[in-house]
Write a protein that holds these residues in place. Structure first.
Motif, short mmCIF file in Angstrom:
data_model
loop_
_atom_site.label_atom_id
_atom_site.label_comp_id
_atom_site.label_asym_id
_atom_site.label_seq_id
_atom_site.Cartn_x
_atom_site.Cartn_y
_atom_site.Cartn_z
N GLU A 66 0.63 -0.84 0.25
CA GLU A 66 -0.51 -0.16 0.19
C GLU A 66 1.17 1.30 0.03
OE1 GLU A 66 -0.55 -2.01 4.18
OE2 GLU A 66 -0.24 -2.50 2.46
N ASN A 69 1.94 1.59 -3.54
CA ASN A 69 1.32 1.98 -4.77
C ASN A 69 1.19 3.89 -4.74
OD1 ASN A 69 -1.24 3.15 -6.15
ND2 ASN A 69 -2.90 1.75 -5.43
N GLY A 70 1.61 4.12 -6.22
CA GLY A 70 2.11 5.72 -6.81
C GLY A 70 0.33 7.05 -6.39
N LYS A 71 -0.88 5.87 -5.65
CA LYS A 71 -1.51 6.60 -4.89
C LYS A 71 -1.54 6.84 -4.00
CE LYS A 71 -4.70 5.93 -9.17
NZ LYS A 71 -5.74 5.55 -9.86
N SER A 72 -0.63 6.31 -3.20
CA SER A 72 -0.93 6.21 -1.62
C SER A 72 -0.86 7.77 -0.78
CB SER A 72 0.10 5.17 -1.57
OG SER A 72 1.20 5.46 -1.15
N GLY A 73 -0.23 8.34 -1.63
CA GLY A 73 0.11 10.09 -0.90
C GLY A 73 0.98 9.39 0.02
N TRP A 74 1.70 8.58 -0.01
CA TRP A 74 3.15 8.88 1.24
C TRP A 74 4.08 9.88 0.50
CZ3 TRP A 74 3.93 8.33 5.77
CH2 TRP A 74 4.66 7.90 6.22
N SER A 75 5.10 10.35 0.79
CA SER A 75 5.92 11.28 0.43
C SER A 75 6.05 12.00 1.69
CB SER A 75 4.99 12.53 0.05
OG SER A 75 4.37 13.08 1.31
N TRP A 328 -4.25 7.13 3.95
CA TRP A 328 -4.65 8.07 2.12
C TRP A 328 -4.87 9.38 2.98
CZ3 TRP A 328 -9.40 10.73 3.14
CH2 TRP A 328 -9.94 10.53 4.75
N ASN A 329 -4.75 9.51 4.27
CA ASN A 329 -5.11 11.38 4.60
C ASN A 329 -3.93 11.87 5.57
OD1 ASN A 329 -5.72 10.71 7.07
ND2 ASN A 329 -7.74 11.17 6.82
#
Length: 345
Positions: A66, A69-75, A328-329
């Protein structure tokens, strides 16, 4: 020994290569909060906390799916926000020893230390640390301490007969000495119940057997020994002891749990009350009920007081439930509550 520079001018890092291990020391001197019982014994505040998949900002391919995943938002920004929250909790709980499960790698100890070093109150500084994991594992265990970590060793299970062994975290063994009083500790993160509780129990039993062997050897003639961590096993899943051994100082039962190894090994758990009931507040909220899978197990010349699942801080809701980290947030802390106690030895 490889040396790594820290951003903080006060700290120096040194890598101890023992299944990916890390230790750092304060350049000038080491100290911690000074507490002494009337009996002449020493005391330390200890906290244990499973941080819930606390990965860093670098993608190494070892992360859970998870997070990849490029859409996870983890940064990087999300990672630094989590670091800031973690540092805030560590400062608020103000323990002499802070043990963590589910960090990803050794460099994160440096990141945490940098956020905790902005003080000239030397008694509050965590001047020593250690991290260990096993090769191929996504997560490991870490230690922050105000006292030197002595005699560090890492113990793993290597089972090659029958079932394929899953990836499991090692047991970290180390000692602390305060004014000639010595405490030996074992950090644990046992196999989870993923894949089925019954199917995975064989591995937790093997980890229990290893822990018993290590604790028996360390206890010797009534020395102070403490095992702690996330055991992925509720207190009621352990063998509740019928022992009525009494503490000569305060009349409390010295043991109430029987761990199983080659031989049975009696320990004390603060989850179990004197009347045989359990502390109401658990450390892990799962399927609308409390579980008590994070533990302190004491043996030998040691006493635990002030035990609690810490549920009154920013990391918990008003009802005491942990604020689970939500990928996700980017909100929340962990799906576990920290547990704390005062160790008298």
């Amino acid at each position: 020994m490889n040396k790594i520079k820290l951003k903080s001018p006060f700290l120096r890092l040194a890598c101890r290569v023992q299944i990916l291990a890390l230790s750092f020391v304060f350049l000038f001197f080491s100290c911690g909060t000074s507490q002494k019982e009337n009996s002449g014994k020493e005391s330390l505040k200890v906290v244990n906390w499973n941080l819930q998949t606390f990965f860093d900002a670098s993608f190494d391919g070892n992360e859970y799916s998870e997070y990849r995943n490029g859409k996870s938002g983890w940064s990087k920004e999300r990672y630094e926000e989590r670091l800031d929250r973690l540092a805030s909790v560590i400062k608020e709980l103000d323990a002499d020893l802070f043990v963590m499960e589910e960090l990803e790698k050794e460099e994160q100890i440096q990141d945490i230390a940098n956020r905790l070093s902005g003080t000239f109150d030397f008694a509050k500084l965590y001047t020593h640390g250690f991290f260990a994991t096993t090769e191929g594992s996504s997560i490991g265990c870490a230690i922050l301490s105000r006292y030197p970590l002595e005699g560090i060793s890492v113990h793993t299970i290597d089972f090659r007969n029958g079932k394929k062994q899953p990836s499991m975290r090692p047991i970290i063994q180390f000692s602390l000495t305060k004014n000639k009083s010595k405490l030996t500790l074992f950090v644990n993160h046992w196999k989870s119940k993923s894949g089925g509780a019954e199917e995975s129990e064989i591995w937790r039993k093997r980890q229990e057997k290893l822990l018993v062997r290590l604790m028996q050897k360390a206890k010797g003639k009534d020395k102070a020994v403490l095992a702690l961590g996330d055991f992925n096993k509720d207190i009621w899943e352990f063998d509740i002891s019928e022992s009525d051994a009494q503490d000569s100082q305060n009349g409390e039962r010295k043991t109430n749990i029987m761990l199983h190894g080659e031989e049975k090994f009696a320990v004390y758990s603060p989850w179990i009350l004197e009347d045989g009931n359990c502390v109401t507040q658990g450390s892990y909220w799962y399927k609308n009920s409390w579980e008590r899978i994070d533990h302190f197990f004491a043996a030998g010349n040691i006493r635990l007081t002030d035990f609690k699942a810490e549920c009154s801080g920013e990391w918990a809701y008003e009802d005491g439930h942990p604020k689970r980290y939500q990928l996700w947030n980017g909100k929340g802390y962990s799906d576990h509550l920290p547990i704390s106690c005062t160790v008298i030895f």
